[in-house]
Design a protein around this motif. Structure first.
Motif, PDB file in Angstrom:
ATOM      1  N   GLU A   1      20.654 -26.873 -13.389  1.00 24.49           N
ATOM      2  CA  GLU A   1      21.720 -25.946 -13.031  1.00 24.49           C
ATOM      3  C   GLU A   1      21.706 -25.601 -11.535  1.00 24.49           C
ATOM      4  OE1 GLU A   1      20.362 -25.950 -17.026  1.00 24.49           O
ATOM      5  OE2 GLU A   1      19.268 -25.212 -15.267  1.00 24.49           O
ATOM      6  N   MET A   2      20.603 -25.893 -10.855  1.00 23.36           N
ATOM      7  CA  MET A   2      20.484 -25.561  -9.436  1.00 23.36           C
ATOM      8  C   MET A   2      20.713 -26.782  -8.562  1.00 23.36           C
ATOM      9  SD  MET A   2      17.422 -22.841  -8.714  1.00 23.36           S
ATOM     10  CE  MET A   2      16.093 -23.902  -9.250  1.00 23.36           C
ATOM     11  N   PRO A   3      21.375 -26.609  -7.422  1.00 19.80           N
ATOM     12  CA  PRO A   3      21.482 -27.720  -6.473  1.00 19.80           C
ATOM     13  C   PRO A   3      20.121 -28.011  -5.855  1.00 19.80           C
ATOM     14  CG  PRO A   3      22.393 -25.708  -5.542  1.00 19.80           C
ATOM     15  CD  PRO A   3      22.106 -25.416  -6.979  1.00 19.80           C
ATOM     16  N   VAL A   4      19.924 -29.241  -5.423  1.00 19.25           N
ATOM     17  CA  VAL A   4      18.627 -29.661  -4.886  1.00 19.25           C
ATOM     18  C   VAL A   4      18.156 -28.797  -3.721  1.00 19.25           C
ATOM     19  CG1 VAL A   4      17.394 -31.546  -3.751  1.00 19.25           C
ATOM     20  CG2 VAL A   4      18.874 -32.027  -5.713  1.00 19.25           C
ATOM     21  N   PRO A   5      19.015 -28.451  -2.761  1.00 20.72           N
ATOM     22  CA  PRO A   5      18.547 -27.585  -1.665  1.00 20.72           C
ATOM     23  C   PRO A   5      17.967 -26.257  -2.161  1.00 20.72           C
ATOM     24  CG  PRO A   5      20.639 -28.584  -1.087  1.00 20.72           C
ATOM     25  CD  PRO A   5      20.410 -28.879  -2.535  1.00 20.72           C
ATOM     26  N   MET A   6      18.534 -25.719  -3.251  1.00 20.44           N
ATOM     27  CA  MET A   6      18.009 -24.476  -3.812  1.00 20.44           C
ATOM     28  C   MET A   6      16.654 -24.700  -4.471  1.00 20.44           C
ATOM     29  SD  MET A   6      18.361 -21.222  -4.338  1.00 20.44           S
ATOM     30  CE  MET A   6      20.054 -20.978  -3.793  1.00 20.44           C
ATOM     31  N   MET A   7      16.494 -25.828  -5.140  1.00 25.41           N
ATOM     32  CA  MET A   7      15.208 -26.140  -5.758  1.00 25.41           C
ATOM     33  C   MET A   7      14.076 -26.098  -4.736  1.00 25.41           C
ATOM     34  SD  MET A   7      16.139 -29.398  -8.186  1.00 25.41           S
ATOM     35  CE  MET A   7      17.480 -29.386  -9.358  1.00 25.41           C
ATOM     36  N   ARG A   8      14.353 -26.619  -3.544  1.00 21.90           N
ATOM     37  CA  ARG A   8      13.324 -26.701  -2.507  1.00 21.90           C
ATOM     38  C   ARG A   8      12.863 -25.332  -2.021  1.00 21.90           C
ATOM     39  NH1 ARG A   8      16.893 -31.265   0.313  1.00 21.90           N
ATOM     40  NH2 ARG A   8      16.152 -33.102  -0.841  1.00 21.90           N
ATOM     41  N   LYS A   9      13.671 -24.312  -2.243  1.00 20.56           N
ATOM     42  CA  LYS A   9      13.309 -22.971  -1.796  1.00 20.56           C
ATOM     43  C   LYS A   9      12.221 -22.336  -2.656  1.00 20.56           C
ATOM     44  CE  LYS A   9      18.000 -22.010  -0.019  1.00 20.56           C
ATOM     45  NZ  LYS A   9      17.693 -21.884   1.414  1.00 20.56           N
ATOM     46  N   PHE A  10      11.957 -22.940  -3.818  1.00 20.78           N
ATOM     47  CA  PHE A  10      10.961 -22.378  -4.724  1.00 20.78           C
ATOM     48  C   PHE A  10       9.583 -23.013  -4.555  1.00 20.78           C
ATOM     49  CE2 PHE A  10      14.892 -21.018  -6.685  1.00 20.78           C
ATOM     50  CZ  PHE A  10      14.581 -19.743  -7.123  1.00 20.78           C
ATOM     51  N   ILE A  11       9.284 -23.501  -3.375  1.00 14.46           N
ATOM     52  CA  ILE A  11       7.990 -24.128  -3.136  1.00 14.46           C
ATOM     53  C   ILE A  11       6.871 -23.093  -3.079  1.00 14.46           C
ATOM     54  CG2 ILE A  11       8.169 -24.069  -0.608  1.00 14.46           C
ATOM     55  CD1 ILE A  11       6.834 -26.843  -0.615  1.00 14.46           C
ATOM     56  N   THR A  12       7.227 -21.815  -2.800  1.00 17.74           N
ATOM     57  CA  THR A  12       6.211 -20.764  -2.722  1.00 17.74           C
ATOM     58  C   THR A  12       6.655 -19.560  -3.559  1.00 17.74           C
ATOM     59  OG1 THR A  12       7.263 -19.992  -0.673  1.00 17.74           O
ATOM     60  CG2 THR A  12       5.315 -21.400  -0.460  1.00 17.74           C
ATOM     61  N   THR A  13       6.553 -19.665  -4.872  1.00 23.40           N
ATOM     62  CA  THR A  13       6.892 -18.538  -5.739  1.00 23.40           C
ATOM     63  C   THR A  13       5.922 -17.389  -5.474  1.00 23.40           C
ATOM     64  OG1 THR A  13       5.538 -19.433  -7.537  1.00 23.40           O
ATOM     65  CG2 THR A  13       7.870 -20.018  -7.526  1.00 23.40           C
TER      66      THR A  13
END
Length: 298
Positions: free
Chosen positions: A61-73
């Motif tokens: 459901e998320m675009p790839v650029p958004m996925m990359r923002k979750f590298i440091t939860t």
């Protein structure tokens, strides 16, 4: 009539069992994933057994650029009665994920997001911490039905924590130097955030904010100590369980057992490889680093 009563009792038992089961599991975050683990005993020592995992690249459901923002939860908490998990990342993002299906229900870009909370109205409040640009240092409010579209903001330097107080129907927000009591009014389209009370915290950079299950206390950690806060008087007192301890990154108390889990930064870094417990005191050494740990509390 008797059959109906038996059905109701059976449903109550199932719900209670569900809650008790999750009360013994933990949500852990720190890298590019959030893991739910059950605490088990093996050879007389506590161990973790994985029961659920979320990774951003699995969220179609998320675009790839958004996925990359979750590298440091950097925070994770069960919400909506345990049906959903709210996740933030210092990589500039927040997401609401279905615990049942793993589907991402909401996402948004939030500069240096450090914590989030879902409000009864369906609004999502996010603590946006310090940033070199001018789009941090604030509380950001979203309508969960409108991804990536802020509907209100409130300035708060080094914002690090937000929790909803069901008893008082207010939002508590922790910044680097102060604690705010915030009234949320309006509707999901045009909400407003009004600071009702503001109090400085003891010396040290504010970090984690939690509320007791009965809302009788707030728990605040900063770089130097851990405090119990009376929500009525906003007085701070040292949490003696953590006497002399610094850099506590997260704490969470199991309301059923009273067991406390916490993370403390390893020397020179912001993360840790050790999960700490109190009541009873235990430790679990982990194969990978974590930042925060939360009991799964529906």
């Amino acid at each position: 009539m008797r059959k109906s009563i038996r059905t109701i009792v059976a449903c109550m038992f199932i719900i209670t069992t569900f809650r008790m089961a999750h009360a013994s599991t933990l949500l852990l975050c720190g890298g590019a994933q959030v893991v739910e683990d059950e605490v088990v005993t093996q050879d007389g020592r506590p161990q973790l057994k994985e029961v659920w995992r979320w990774r951003p690249e699995q969220s179609k459901e998320m675009p790839v650029p958004m996925m990359r923002k979750f590298i440091t939860t950097d925070d994770c908490k069960a919400v909506s009665g345990g049906k959903e998990v709210l996740i933030t990342s210092s990589g500039d993002a927040v997401a609401l994920v279905s615990h049942v299906t793993g589907k991402t229900l909401f996402y948004a870009t939030v500069k240096n997001a450090h914590s989030a909370e879902i409000l009864p109205s369906g609004l999502i409040a996010v603590a946006s911490s310090s940033a070199e640009s001018n789009d941090g240092d604030r509380i950001v409010l979203f309508d969960r039905n409108r991804p990536d579209a802020p509907v209100a903001t409130l300035p708060l330097s080094a914002a690090h924590g937000v929790v909803w107080d069901r008893k008082r129907e207010v939002l508590w927000a922790l910044g680097g130097k102060e604690l705010l009591q915030v009234h949320v009014s309006g509707n999901a389209t045009h909400p407003s955030l009004v600071v009702e009370r503001r109090v400085p915290i003891p010396p040290g950079e504010g970090h984690d904010l939690q509320i007791a299950g009965d809302a009788a206390l707030l728990y605040v950690t900063n770089s130097k100590a851990v405090f119990e806060v009376d929500p009525e008087t906003l007085t701070f007192r040292r949490f003696q369980t953590f006497a002399g301890m610094k850099n506590i990154k997260s704490l969470s108390i199991n309301p059923g057992s009273g067991q406390l889990v916490y993370t403390q930064a390893d020397p020179g870094v912001w993360w840790t490889y050790t999960l700490h417990f109190m009541n009873p005191a235990q430790e679990i050494v982990l194969p990978s680093m974590i930042y925060k740990a939360r009991w799964f509390l529906p």
